[in-house]
Design an enzyme around this catalytic site. Structure first.
Site, PDB file in Angstrom:
ATOM      1  N   GLU A   1      37.998   0.899  16.719  1.00 36.20           N
ATOM      2  CA  GLU A   1      39.394   0.806  17.136  1.00 36.20           C
ATOM      3  C   GLU A   1      40.183  -0.157  16.246  1.00 36.20           C
ATOM      4  O   GLU A   1      39.824  -1.329  16.142  1.00 36.20           O
ATOM      5  CB  GLU A   1      39.484   0.311  18.578  1.00 36.20           C
ATOM      6  CG  GLU A   1      40.909   0.136  19.076  1.00 36.20           C
ATOM      7  CD  GLU A   1      40.988  -0.523  20.442  1.00 36.20           C
ATOM      8  OE1 GLU A   1      42.021  -0.351  21.122  1.00 36.20           O
ATOM      9  OE2 GLU A   1      40.024  -1.228  20.821  1.00 36.20           O
TER      10      GLU A   1
ATOM     11  N   GLU B   1      44.926   0.729  29.528  1.00 35.49           N
ATOM     12  CA  GLU B   1      44.490  -0.624  29.197  1.00 35.49           C
ATOM     13  C   GLU B   1      45.722  -1.537  29.107  1.00 35.49           C
ATOM     14  O   GLU B   1      46.143  -1.932  28.023  1.00 35.49           O
ATOM     15  CB  GLU B   1      43.706  -0.632  27.875  1.00 35.49           C
ATOM     16  CG  GLU B   1      42.979  -1.941  27.632  1.00 35.49           C
ATOM     17  CD  GLU B   1      42.241  -1.977  26.305  1.00 35.49           C
ATOM     18  OE1 GLU B   1      41.168  -2.592  26.250  1.00 35.49           O
ATOM     19  OE2 GLU B   1      42.750  -1.390  25.327  1.00 35.49           O
TER      20      GLU B   1
END
Length: 267
Positions: free
Chosen positions: A143, A242
């Site tokens: 990521e 998130e």
């Protein structure tokens, strides 16, 4: 229609961690993700998932010493044995939780170490992780994380992440495309979604409002537009929520800020 996973590290913090599974299910989530499972026995987490009727769709491999500020060790020379041990541990949890994805954090680039050396270490560690994960049918994700939230993080751009995936050459190595980080670092989200999802190398999406990382209907991103785009191009994966609830913090809990989610719940 988009499928959303509650990130239990950020959402439902008004509950003890093990009680967040039931809270998420009560609000209509059918899947969860979180940072790390390792403070709990895998069988206890599996029981909570089963009781709530939830899928575990993502968690992170061990990141080094999180409490001392480490944010992954995959790019750090000299930590290869520790990295390999962490992958073994993560994959054992993934099997117990029937979780198909493990995110490997790159780490903070140490001062004075050439970037070429860090990249070589990163690629070699990812090759090892992907090979081990392939044995048990798990995808490894990387990521890009923005430099405002995590200064010095080794991987911060989508193009860099996809170049690493290409270099490693493992079909089970994918990019975790967090639209919050991508907006802060690069912007032009719709075009990047079109470009990178077409490669087949995006294994998971995440969202949050920009700039404060609150509910996705707060801030500068037009998430409904992007959700429709994802539907139009046929994305059928999960979208991790998130974010740090703002409305919930004021009004008494995460649930109070989920009005944005209602149109997308499966009926």
């Amino acid at each position: 229609m988009p499928r959303f996973a509650a990130n239990l590290s950020m959402l439902y913090n008004e509950h003890d961690f093990l009680d967040r599974f039931a809270a998420a299910a009560k609000d209509g989530f059918t899947a969860v993700e979180y940072l790390f499972p390792y403070a709990y026995a895998a069988d206890e987490l599996a029981a909570r998932l089963k009781a709530a009727g939830l899928q575990q769709v993502l968690f992170n491999a061990p990141p080094g010493d999180w409490d001392k500020g480490e944010r992954g060790i995959a790019c750090l020379p000299g930590r290869e044995a520790e990295f390999a041990e962490g992958i073994t541990k993560a994959l054992a949890y993934a099997q117990a939780l029937q979780c198909p994805r493990v995110h490997v954090m790159a780490g903070l680039a140490p001062a004075g170490v050439p970037r070429e050396q860090l990249r070589a270490t990163y690629v070699a560690n990812l090759q090892h992780a992907a090979a081990e994960a392939a044995k048990v049918g798990v995808n490894i994700l990387i990521e890009p994380i923005n430099q405002r939230d995590m200064p010095g993080f080794f991987l911060s751009r989508q193009d860099d992440a996809h170049a690493v995936v290409a270099e490693v050459g493992a079909p089970n190595l994918k990019v975790q495309m967090d639209l919050y980080h991508a907006q802060i670092t690069e912007g032009d989200l719709a075009m990047k979604i079109r470009k990178y999802l077409a490669t087949g190398q995006v294994g998971h999406l995440q969202i949050a409002g920009v700039p404060e990382r609150h509910e996705p209907d707060l801030g500068e991103i037009n998430h409904p537009y992007l959700f429709k785009l994802l539907d139009d191009i046929g994305y059928d994966g999960w979208i991790g929520c998130e974010y740090r609830p703002q409305r919930g913090a004021v009004a008494g809990g995460t649930s109070q800020g989920l009005g944005w989610l209602a149109p997308y719940l499966q009926r």
